[in-house]
Write a protein that holds these residues in place. Structure first.
Motif, PDB file in Angstrom:
ATOM      1  N   THR A 326     -79.922   0.844  -2.664  1.00 62.25           N
ATOM      2  CA  THR A 326     -79.006   1.852  -2.123  1.00 62.25           C
ATOM      3  C   THR A 326     -79.542   3.230  -2.472  1.00 62.25           C
ATOM      4  O   THR A 326     -79.719   3.553  -3.640  1.00 62.25           O
ATOM      5  CB  THR A 326     -77.593   1.672  -2.704  1.00 62.25           C
ATOM      6  N   SER A 327     -79.819   4.004  -1.439  1.00 63.79           N
ATOM      7  CA  SER A 327     -80.411   5.334  -1.643  1.00 63.79           C
ATOM      8  C   SER A 327     -79.342   6.333  -2.072  1.00 63.79           C
ATOM      9  O   SER A 327     -78.148   6.058  -1.992  1.00 63.79           O
ATOM     10  CB  SER A 327     -81.064   5.801  -0.348  1.00 63.79           C
ATOM     11  N   TYR A 328     -79.795   7.503  -2.486  1.00 64.38           N
ATOM     12  CA  TYR A 328     -78.890   8.589  -2.881  1.00 64.38           C
ATOM     13  C   TYR A 328     -77.943   8.961  -1.746  1.00 64.38           C
ATOM     14  O   TYR A 328     -76.803   9.352  -1.956  1.00 64.38           O
ATOM     15  CB  TYR A 328     -79.720   9.804  -3.303  1.00 64.38           C
ATOM     16  N   SER A 329     -78.377   8.786  -0.508  1.00 63.01           N
ATOM     17  CA  SER A 329     -77.544   9.125   0.647  1.00 63.01           C
ATOM     18  C   SER A 329     -76.409   8.117   0.856  1.00 63.01           C
ATOM     19  O   SER A 329     -75.506   8.360   1.636  1.00 63.01           O
ATOM     20  CB  SER A 329     -78.417   9.145   1.913  1.00 63.01           C
ATOM     21  N   GLY A 330     -76.524   6.960   0.191  1.00 67.35           N
ATOM     22  CA  GLY A 330     -75.578   5.873   0.420  1.00 67.35           C
ATOM     23  C   GLY A 330     -76.114   4.830   1.387  1.00 67.35           C
ATOM     24  O   GLY A 330     -75.644   3.695   1.419  1.00 67.35           O
ATOM     25  N   GLN A 331     -77.107   5.191   2.181  1.00 66.83           N
ATOM     26  CA  GLN A 331     -77.699   4.241   3.126  1.00 66.83           C
ATOM     27  C   GLN A 331     -78.488   3.175   2.354  1.00 66.83           C
ATOM     28  O   GLN A 331     -79.166   3.483   1.375  1.00 66.83           O
ATOM     29  CB  GLN A 331     -78.640   4.955   4.100  1.00 66.83           C
ATOM     30  N   THR A 332     -78.417   1.942   2.858  1.00 66.67           N
ATOM     31  CA  THR A 332     -79.129   0.851   2.197  1.00 66.67           C
ATOM     32  C   THR A 332     -80.447   0.572   2.912  1.00 66.67           C
ATOM     33  O   THR A 332     -80.583   0.764   4.124  1.00 66.67           O
ATOM     34  CB  THR A 332     -78.278  -0.429   2.186  1.00 66.67           C
ATOM     35  N   ILE A 333     -81.410   0.127   2.123  1.00 72.05           N
ATOM     36  CA  ILE A 333     -82.767  -0.093   2.630  1.00 72.05           C
ATOM     37  C   ILE A 333     -83.253  -1.477   2.204  1.00 72.05           C
ATOM     38  O   ILE A 333     -83.221  -1.811   1.008  1.00 72.05           O
ATOM     39  CB  ILE A 333     -83.752   0.962   2.070  1.00 72.05           C
TER      40      ILE A 333
END
Ligand code: BES
Ligand code: MN
Ligand code: ZN
Length: 495
Positions: A326-333
Motif C-alpha cells: 500500500t503506497s503513501y497515496s493509499g493506492q495498492t500495488i
C-alpha cells in the motif's frame, strides 16, 4: 585543482598557448602576435594540418621556435562557424586534454566577449573532472599537471563574474559526478543522506527521514523495496528559499530516484554488467547536484529537492513477486517484478511532494528503464509530461546545455498495461513500450484531484553514465540533469 584566471591579453613566454579560432578566421590579436613571434610557424602549421576552425578540429604545434620564448606548444582549436556559449564551452572542453600535460596554459580568448570567455573556461573545467580517490598507485606523470589556466580578456573582471556563476553550476555537476561514481559499498542510503547535509553550508535546509518516520507516514511502496537490504532507507528533503519574502509563488519540486544499488531483488538481475547498477541513484544525484548549483549561485527562486534512497537487495526479508503493497497515496500495488523498483520509490515521493509543497511544477529524474536505452540510445533522455508548456521549457533548456531530451507519449492505452487482477495496479506493463508503461505508473501518483499540476518525468537510464568521453563530460558519471534543471530554473522561475 587548476587555478583559473582572467587576465589582460599579453603573449605568454612559456607553457601552452591555445588559439580558439572560428571558421573562416584570419589571425588577429594574440594569435597574430604568436604567428609573428614564431616567424609564421602558426600559419604554416595550420595550413599543413588543413585546420579550418571547424567545430571539433584541433592542431597542435609542438615547441615552436622563434622570438616567442619557450612555449611548449601552440594549440589551435575550432570554434565552428558561429561561436556561441555552447561552441565556446565545447571548445574549452576539447582543449583540456590537449593542454592538461602542461603546468601552465594561456588561452587567447582576446577575440571573444566576456560571456564566451567564461564559457570556454567552464568547458575546460567540466572536462577536467576526475574521480581518482581510489587510485593509490597512479604515477604523477599520468595525472594532469595543469596548475594555472589563464584566459585573455579585454574585460577580465566581467569574464570573472560570468565565470563565478558557471563555476557554481560546475560545482553542482562535480558533486553529482562524485556521488554517482562512488562504489555502492561506500555510498549507501545513510551515507548519501549524510552527503546531502553538506548542502547546508550553501544555505539549503536539509531534512532527513529514516525508516521510523517513513513507516509512520506510510511509505509502503518505498519501504517494500528497502526491506531486503541490511541498509536503512532514507528520504532527504532539501529546500532552497531564494525567492525572498515578497514572493508567494509555490516552489519548483525536483524528485530523484536514489537506488544506491539495484540487484533486481528477488527478480535478480544477471551477473553481466550488474556493477553498473551503482549508478541507479543518478536521478537523486542530479537533484542533489542541481540543488547545489541553484544554491551555489544564489538563484532567486524557491526550489525543493526530494530524493528517495534505498538499496534493492535479495534476502530472506526481501519483498516477493506477488506481494501487494500500500503506497503513501493509499493506492495498492501488486509487485510482479521486484526489479521494477524505481517507480515504487518515486510513487511515494511524488505523492508526498505534491501534498506537502503544492509545487508549481514537479520534475522527477530516474534511471528507470533499460527500454529507454533501446528507444533512444545514449543521445537523448526520455521526457514524459502531462503539460505541453513544461515539456517545451525542458526541451529548450536541454538543448541549451547539451543535455538533450526527446518527448515520449503517454495515454490511456498504455495505462491499461498496468492493470492488476488483485490490486489497483501492477508494477510492470510488459516489454512493449516498457518506458511508457513505467511513466504511466508514475503518473498515477501525481495527485490531480484538486486540479492539474505540471509534471515531467525524465528517464535518464541511457544518459547518466558514458562509456566514452564527450566534449565536457569525461567518460563515467555525466551528472545529466544538473545543468538542465539549473537552466530551467534560471530561465523561467527566477525574479
Ligand atoms: N535500474 C533499472 C533500469 C536501468 C537499466 C538503469 C539499465 C540503467 C541502465 C531499473 O530498476 C530496472 O531494473 N528496470 C527494469 C524494469 C522491468 C523489470 C520492467 C528493466 O528495465 O529491465
Ligand atoms: Mn531495477
Ligand atoms: Zn533500478
Amino acid at each position: 585543482m587548476t587555478d583559473i584566471l582572467f587576465v589582460k591579453p599579453a603573449l605568454p613566454r612559456s607553457g601552452a598557448l591555445v588559439l580558439p579560432l572560428a571558421e573562416g578566421f584570419t589571425l588577429a590579436g594574440l594569435a597574430r602576435e604568436a604567428d609573428a613571434a614564431t616567424e609564421g610557424a602558426v600559419t604554416r602549421a595550420l595550413e599543413a594540418a588543413g585546420f579550418k576552425g571547424r567545430k571539433g578540429q584541433s592542431c597542435t604545434l609542438w615547441a615552436p621556435g622563434g622570438k616567442g620564448g619557450h612555449l611548449s606548444r601552440i594549440v589551435a582549436i575550432g570554434l565552428g562557424a558561429t561561436p556561441d556559449a555552447r561552441t565556446a564551452e565545447a571548445a574549452g572542453g576539447a582543449a583540456w586534454p590537449l593542454i592538461a600535460g602542461d603546468p601552465e596554459a594561456f588561452i587567447a580568448t582576446d577575440g571573444l566577449n566576456a560571456a564566451l570567455t567564461a564559457a570556454f573556461a567552464s568547458g575546460a573545467r567540466l572536462r577536467s573532472y576526475r574521480f581518482d580517490k581510489y587510485r593509490t598507485r597512479e604515477k604523477a606523470e599520468d595525472r594532469p599537471k595543469l596548475v594555472r589556466l589563464s584566459l585573455a580578456s579585454a574585460t577580465p573582471s566581467e569574464a570573472k563574474a560570468a565565470f563565478a556563476t558557471l563555476s557554481a553550476i560546475a560545482d553542482g555537476v562535480f558533486l553529482a559526478r562524485d556521488l554517482v561514481s562512488e562504489p555502492p559499498n561506500v555510498l549507501f542510503p545513510e551515507e548519501m543522506a549524510e552527503r546531502c547535509r553538506g548542502l547546508e553550508k550553501l544555505g539549503v535546509e536539509v531534512e532527513v527521514l529514516g525508516p521510523k518516520e517513513l513507516s509512520k507516514l506510510g511509505f509502503g511502496a518505498m519501504l517494500g523495496v528497502a526491506q531486503g537490504s541490511a541498509r536503512e532507507p532514507r528520504v532527504v528533503v532539501m529546500q532552497w528559499k531564494g525567492a525572498g519574502p515578497a514572493s508567494d509563488a509555490p516552489p519548483v519540486a525536483l524528485i530523484g530516484k536514489g537506488v544506491t544499488f539495484d540487484t533486481g531483488g528477488i527478480s535478480l538481475k544477471s551477473a553481466g554488467g550488474m556493477e553498473d547498477m551503482k549508478y541507479d541513484m543518478a536521478g537523486a544525484g542530479a537533484v542533489i547536484g542541481a540543488m547545489a548549483a541553484i544554491a551555489g549561485r544564489k538563484a532567486q527562486a524557491d526550489v525543493v529537492g526530494l530524493v528517495g534512497l534505498v538499496e534493492n537487495m535479495p534476502s530472506g526479508t526481501a519483498q516477493r513477486p506477488g506481494d501487494v503493497v500500500t503506497s503513501y497515496s493509499g493506492q495498492t500495488i501488486e509487485v510482479i517484478n521486484t526489479d521494477a523498483e524505481g517507480r515504487l520509490v518515486l510513487a511515494d515521493l511524488l505523492w508526498y511532494a505534491r501534498e506537502r509543497f503544492r509545487p508549481r511544477c514537479m520534475i522527477d529524474l530516474a534511471t528507470l528503464t533499460g527500454a529507454i536505452i533501446v528507444a533512444l540510445g545514449h543521445e537523448h533522455a526520455g521526457l514524459f509530461s502531462n503539460d505541453d508548456d513544461l515539456a517545451q521549457k525542458l526541451l529548450a533548456a536541454g538543448a541549451e546545455v547539451e543535455e538533450k531530451l526527446w518527448r515520449m507519449p503517454l495515454g490511456e492505452a498504455y495505462d491499461k498495461l498496468i492493470r492488476s487482477d488483485i490490486a489497483d495496479m501492477k508494477n510492470v506493463g510488459g516489454r512493449p513500450g516498457g518506458s511508457i508503461s513505467a511513466a504511466q505508473f508514475i503518473q498515477r501518483f501525481i495527485d490531480t484531484r484538486e486540479g492539474h499540476v505540471a509534471w515531467a518525468h525524465l528517464d535518464i537510464a541511457g544518459t547518466a553514465w558514458a562509456t566514452k568521453d564527450g566534449a565536457t563530460t569525461p567518460k563515467g558519471a555525466t551528472a545529466f540533469g544538473v545543468r538542465l534543471l539549473d537552466r530551467l530554473v534560471a530561465g523561467h522561475y527566477e525574479g
